[in-house]
Design an enzyme around this catalytic site. Structure first.
Site, PDB file in Angstrom:
ATOM      1  N   ASP A 103     -24.283  -1.061  10.530  1.00 23.26           N
ATOM      2  CA  ASP A 103     -23.729  -0.583  11.308  1.00 23.26           C
ATOM      3  C   ASP A 103     -23.422  -1.479  12.953  1.00 23.26           C
ATOM      4  O   ASP A 103     -24.931  -0.681  13.375  1.00 23.26           O
ATOM      5  CB  ASP A 103     -23.127   0.197  10.871  1.00 23.26           C
ATOM      6  CG  ASP A 103     -21.692   0.860  11.614  1.00 23.26           C
ATOM      7  OD1 ASP A 103     -20.197   1.009  10.085  1.00 23.26           O
ATOM      8  OD2 ASP A 103     -21.203   0.663  11.968  1.00 23.26           O
ATOM      9  N   GLU A 155     -12.266  -3.606  -3.171  1.00 29.81           N
ATOM     10  CA  GLU A 155     -12.897  -2.246  -3.604  1.00 29.81           C
ATOM     11  C   GLU A 155     -11.916  -1.234  -3.952  1.00 29.81           C
ATOM     12  O   GLU A 155     -10.544  -1.602  -3.382  1.00 29.81           O
ATOM     13  CB  GLU A 155     -13.599  -1.704  -2.365  1.00 29.81           C
ATOM     14  CG  GLU A 155     -13.851  -0.315  -3.005  1.00 29.81           C
ATOM     15  CD  GLU A 155     -14.676   0.418  -4.401  1.00 29.81           C
ATOM     16  OE1 GLU A 155     -15.697  -0.635  -4.696  1.00 29.81           O
ATOM     17  OE2 GLU A 155     -13.825   0.746  -4.768  1.00 29.81           O
ATOM     18  N   ARG A 200     -11.149   6.290  -4.087  1.00 29.54           N
ATOM     19  CA  ARG A 200      -9.814   6.736  -3.712  1.00 29.54           C
ATOM     20  C   ARG A 200     -10.953   8.055  -2.762  1.00 29.54           C
ATOM     21  O   ARG A 200     -12.138   8.125  -3.170  1.00 29.54           O
ATOM     22  CB  ARG A 200      -9.416   7.300  -4.633  1.00 29.54           C
ATOM     23  CG  ARG A 200      -8.208   7.141  -5.390  1.00 29.54           C
ATOM     24  CD  ARG A 200      -7.480   8.012  -6.895  1.00 29.54           C
ATOM     25  NE  ARG A 200      -9.326   7.995  -7.041  1.00 29.54           N
ATOM     26  CZ  ARG A 200      -9.059   8.605  -8.601  1.00 29.54           C
ATOM     27  NH1 ARG A 200      -7.656   8.992  -8.432  1.00 29.54           N
ATOM     28  NH2 ARG A 200     -10.366   8.362  -9.557  1.00 29.54           N
ATOM     29  N   GLU A 201     -10.498   8.336  -1.205  1.00 27.62           N
ATOM     30  CA  GLU A 201     -11.340   8.642  -0.794  1.00 27.62           C
ATOM     31  C   GLU A 201     -11.284  10.282  -1.045  1.00 27.62           C
ATOM     32  O   GLU A 201     -10.506  10.586  -1.946  1.00 27.62           O
ATOM     33  CB  GLU A 201     -11.316   8.800   0.776  1.00 27.62           C
ATOM     34  CG  GLU A 201     -11.724   7.965   1.458  1.00 27.62           C
ATOM     35  CD  GLU A 201     -10.360   7.823   2.923  1.00 27.62           C
ATOM     36  OE1 GLU A 201     -10.256   8.634   3.416  1.00 27.62           O
ATOM     37  OE2 GLU A 201     -10.424   6.490   3.801  1.00 27.62           O
ATOM     38  N   PHE A 222       0.404   9.458  -9.923  1.00 31.31           N
ATOM     39  CA  PHE A 222       1.093   8.721  -8.461  1.00 31.31           C
ATOM     40  C   PHE A 222       2.205   9.521  -8.753  1.00 31.31           C
ATOM     41  O   PHE A 222       3.425   8.400  -7.571  1.00 31.31           O
ATOM     42  CB  PHE A 222       0.760   7.151  -8.067  1.00 31.31           C
ATOM     43  CG  PHE A 222      -0.372   7.451  -7.332  1.00 31.31           C
ATOM     44  CD1 PHE A 222      -1.526   7.325  -7.820  1.00 31.31           C
ATOM     45  CD2 PHE A 222       0.099   6.636  -5.914  1.00 31.31           C
ATOM     46  CE1 PHE A 222      -3.306   6.941  -7.060  1.00 31.31           C
ATOM     47  CE2 PHE A 222      -1.322   6.588  -5.152  1.00 31.31           C
ATOM     48  CZ  PHE A 222      -2.628   6.821  -5.762  1.00 31.31           C
ATOM     49  N   GLY A 241       6.382  14.288  -2.092  1.00 30.28           N
ATOM     50  CA  GLY A 241       5.428  15.358  -0.424  1.00 30.28           C
ATOM     51  C   GLY A 241       6.058  14.474   0.603  1.00 30.28           C
ATOM     52  O   GLY A 241       7.226  14.005   0.445  1.00 30.28           O
ATOM     53  N   CYS A 287      -5.478   3.166   3.976  1.00 35.57           N
ATOM     54  CA  CYS A 287      -4.794   1.939   2.509  1.00 35.57           C
ATOM     55  C   CYS A 287      -3.290   1.520   2.671  1.00 35.57           C
ATOM     56  O   CYS A 287      -2.998   1.109   2.977  1.00 35.57           O
ATOM     57  CB  CYS A 287      -5.787   2.354   1.732  1.00 35.57           C
ATOM     58  SG  CYS A 287      -7.485   2.089   2.037  1.00 35.57           S
ATOM     59  N   LYS A 299      -4.657  13.555   2.455  1.00 34.83           N
ATOM     60  CA  LYS A 299      -4.678  14.614   1.404  1.00 34.83           C
ATOM     61  C   LYS A 299      -6.049  15.048   0.828  1.00 34.83           C
ATOM     62  O   LYS A 299      -7.366  15.040   1.577  1.00 34.83           O
ATOM     63  CB  LYS A 299      -5.091  12.590  -0.124  1.00 34.83           C
ATOM     64  CG  LYS A 299      -6.625  11.799  -0.444  1.00 34.83           C
ATOM     65  CD  LYS A 299      -6.245  10.701  -1.474  1.00 34.83           C
ATOM     66  CE  LYS A 299      -7.832  10.460  -1.124  1.00 34.83           C
ATOM     67  NZ  LYS A 299      -7.592   9.706  -2.344  1.00 34.83           N
TER      68      LYS A 299
END
Ligand code: NAD
Length: 443
Positions: free
Chosen positions: A34, A158, A161-162, A259, A263, A270, A330
């Site tokens: 990085d 990719e 999901r976080e 999904f 909300g 993303c 989330k």
């Protein structure tokens, strides 16, 4: 035959670090690079720069086994690797298009120092045509350097999901590989051999199709969210319960149950940026993305609509005290990028309200953005955040918010408005405790 055991990952964000940790868990030797030296120094001390369940244990374990290492020296990483994944950010620009500078800089750094065959794999989400652009850039630099070495480009978008990134990486619904020749295809098959052996479906296709699959998938997920939000808004007006509507819709195998949760709209790093980028790609190729345009519009109005709903109960926000539970876009992540909660809070503050906030992991990130603001208080827990409040609003569905001591909250608050913007409670249960309840599309 090339040695696909040695892998470099450029970018140690949510995607790069998870990819590095998981590939090393598969038994490969992985070196993560990085350009942010402070990140690398944290990682070299087993400190994960962001919150992601299970990641710390995986990093520690594979560092100890000497299969995973971190550096800020890109040459060191390239020298010892055959396969180089680019997993840097592709943030949105003012006009919605994806900023490719990080990807192109990473590609340039590889080309500047490579002296033998490399497979360059683009894992970042990039507009159609980027792999070819990277190929041209690398070829030109090699020519300028007068270095004759072969290389291949592949696309490997990719889908993790976080919040459940490790599980998603280890048990994906599919692996998508865009390739130009058998050599690249076989190396990537080797890299993902562990998943191949457990029957994870693989989609092998060309570069452009792989790039497109990622945008089409994210745009479809965003469409489902905007769709159910519009239905919820209509349910609000006609007295229907969106919870039951979504449940019954989801029972139809052609629709699917995921999904379909109404909300305050989609956020994160993303869906908002990828839908905007897809609009831009469509514009560039003369294929207007009318549906995606509507999806974005619905999303941008959804959080504002919910705020107006709150105003219709409370009157003007000036000097009102509002409790906000949840900051991240989330649960199970500390990512507040494009989080509806952050937009909510900024608006409430701008309208003169005092906001008392609690989130299990995102407070540090949010506090940096609101540093000198006396109208926001970051609290130690849900109950401290509820003290003297006129209204309470759930903006992120962390599990711990599903089991609040509602009687205690009611006693702590000054007034009794409960805005369940993630529909985590049964309306009747909340009303029984003496609250005036508002859910999204259910009463
Ligand atoms: P991120 O912002 O968390 O991390 C990117 C990292 O790359 C940063 O640490 C940055 O310092 C580093 N970096 C940038 N340029 C560099 C360079 N030239 N050399 C070395 N390091 C460099 O990003 P992210 O959320 O991990 O996303 C990465 C890509 O993956 C994006 O294209 C994103 O759209 C895509 N993606 C993200 C997710 C997600 O849930 N976050 C899921 C799927 C796909």
């Amino acid at each position: 035959m090339f040695d696909s055991n040695n892998v470099a990952i450029i970018g140690t964000g949510y995607v790069g670090l998870v990819t590095g940790a998981c590939l090393s868990e598969f038994g490969l030797n992985v070196i993560c690079v990085d350009s942010d030296i402070s990140k690398i120094s944290l990682l070299n001390n087993n400190i994960i720069p962001f919150y992601e369940p299970e990641l710390k244990q995986l990093v520690e374990k594979n560092r100890a086994a000497q299969r995973l290492s971190f550096t800020s020296d890109i040459k060191e990483a390239i020298d010892q690797s055959t396969v180089v994944f680019i997993a840097v950010g592709t943030p949105p620009q003012e006009d919605g298009s994806a900023d490719l500078n990080y990807v192109l800089n990473a590609a340039k750094s590889i080309a500047d120092c490579m002296n033998e065959y490399k497979l360059i794999v683009i894992k970042s989400t990039v507009p159609v045509g980027t792999c070819k652009r990277v190929k041209e850039l690398v070829s030109n630099i090699l020519k300028e350097r007068n270095v004759r070495v072969e290389f291949d480009i592949a696309s490997n978008p990719e889908f993790l999901r976080e919040g459940s990134a490790i599980r998603d990486f280890m048990h994906p619904d599919r692996i998508v590989i865009g390739f130009e020749n058998e050599r690249a295809k076989n190396i990537l098959k080797d890299i993902y051999n562990v998943l191949y052996l457990i029957d994870v479906p693989f989609v092998f296709t060309n570069l452009e199709t792989a790039e497109m699959i990622k945008y089409a998938s994210n745009a479809f997920l965003a469409t489902k969210i905007s769709f159910i939000n519009e239905i919820a808004n209509l349910c609000d007006e006609v007295g229907a319960d969106v919870h039951d509507v979504a449940k019954a819709m989801g029972m139809d195998g052609r629709i699917g149950k995921y999904f379909l949760h109404p909300g305050p709209g989609f956020g994160g790093s993303c869906l908002p940026k990828d839908t905007r980028a897809l609009l831009d790609i469509g514009k560039n190729f003369g294929a207007e993305m009318r549906l995606i345009k509507a999806v974005i519009e619905v999303n941008e109005s959804q959080w504002k609509r919910l705020l107006e709903k709150m105003r219709s109960f409370l009157g003007e926000f000036q000097n009102k005290i509002i409790t906000v539970l949840g900051l991240s876009f989330k649960p199970n992540t500390d990512d507040i990028r494009e989080s509806p909660a952050m937009k909510f809070i900024s608006y409430l503050i701008q309208e003169g309200a005092y906001v008392q906030v609690y989130d299990p992991v995102s407070i540090k990130n949010a506090a940096m953005l609101f540093s000198d603001n006396s109208r926001i208080t970051f609290c130690a827990d849900e109950y401290e955040a509820a003290k003297n409040a006129d209204a309470i609003a759930i903006l992120t569905e962390w599990n711990q918010f599903r089991h609040l001591d509602l009687n205690k909250i009611k006693t702590l608050m000054k007034d009794k408005y409960f805005f369940d913007y993630r529909n985590v409670y049964e309306p009747e249960d909340v009303k029984k405790c003496g609250f005036i309840y508002y859910g999204v599309g259910r009463k």
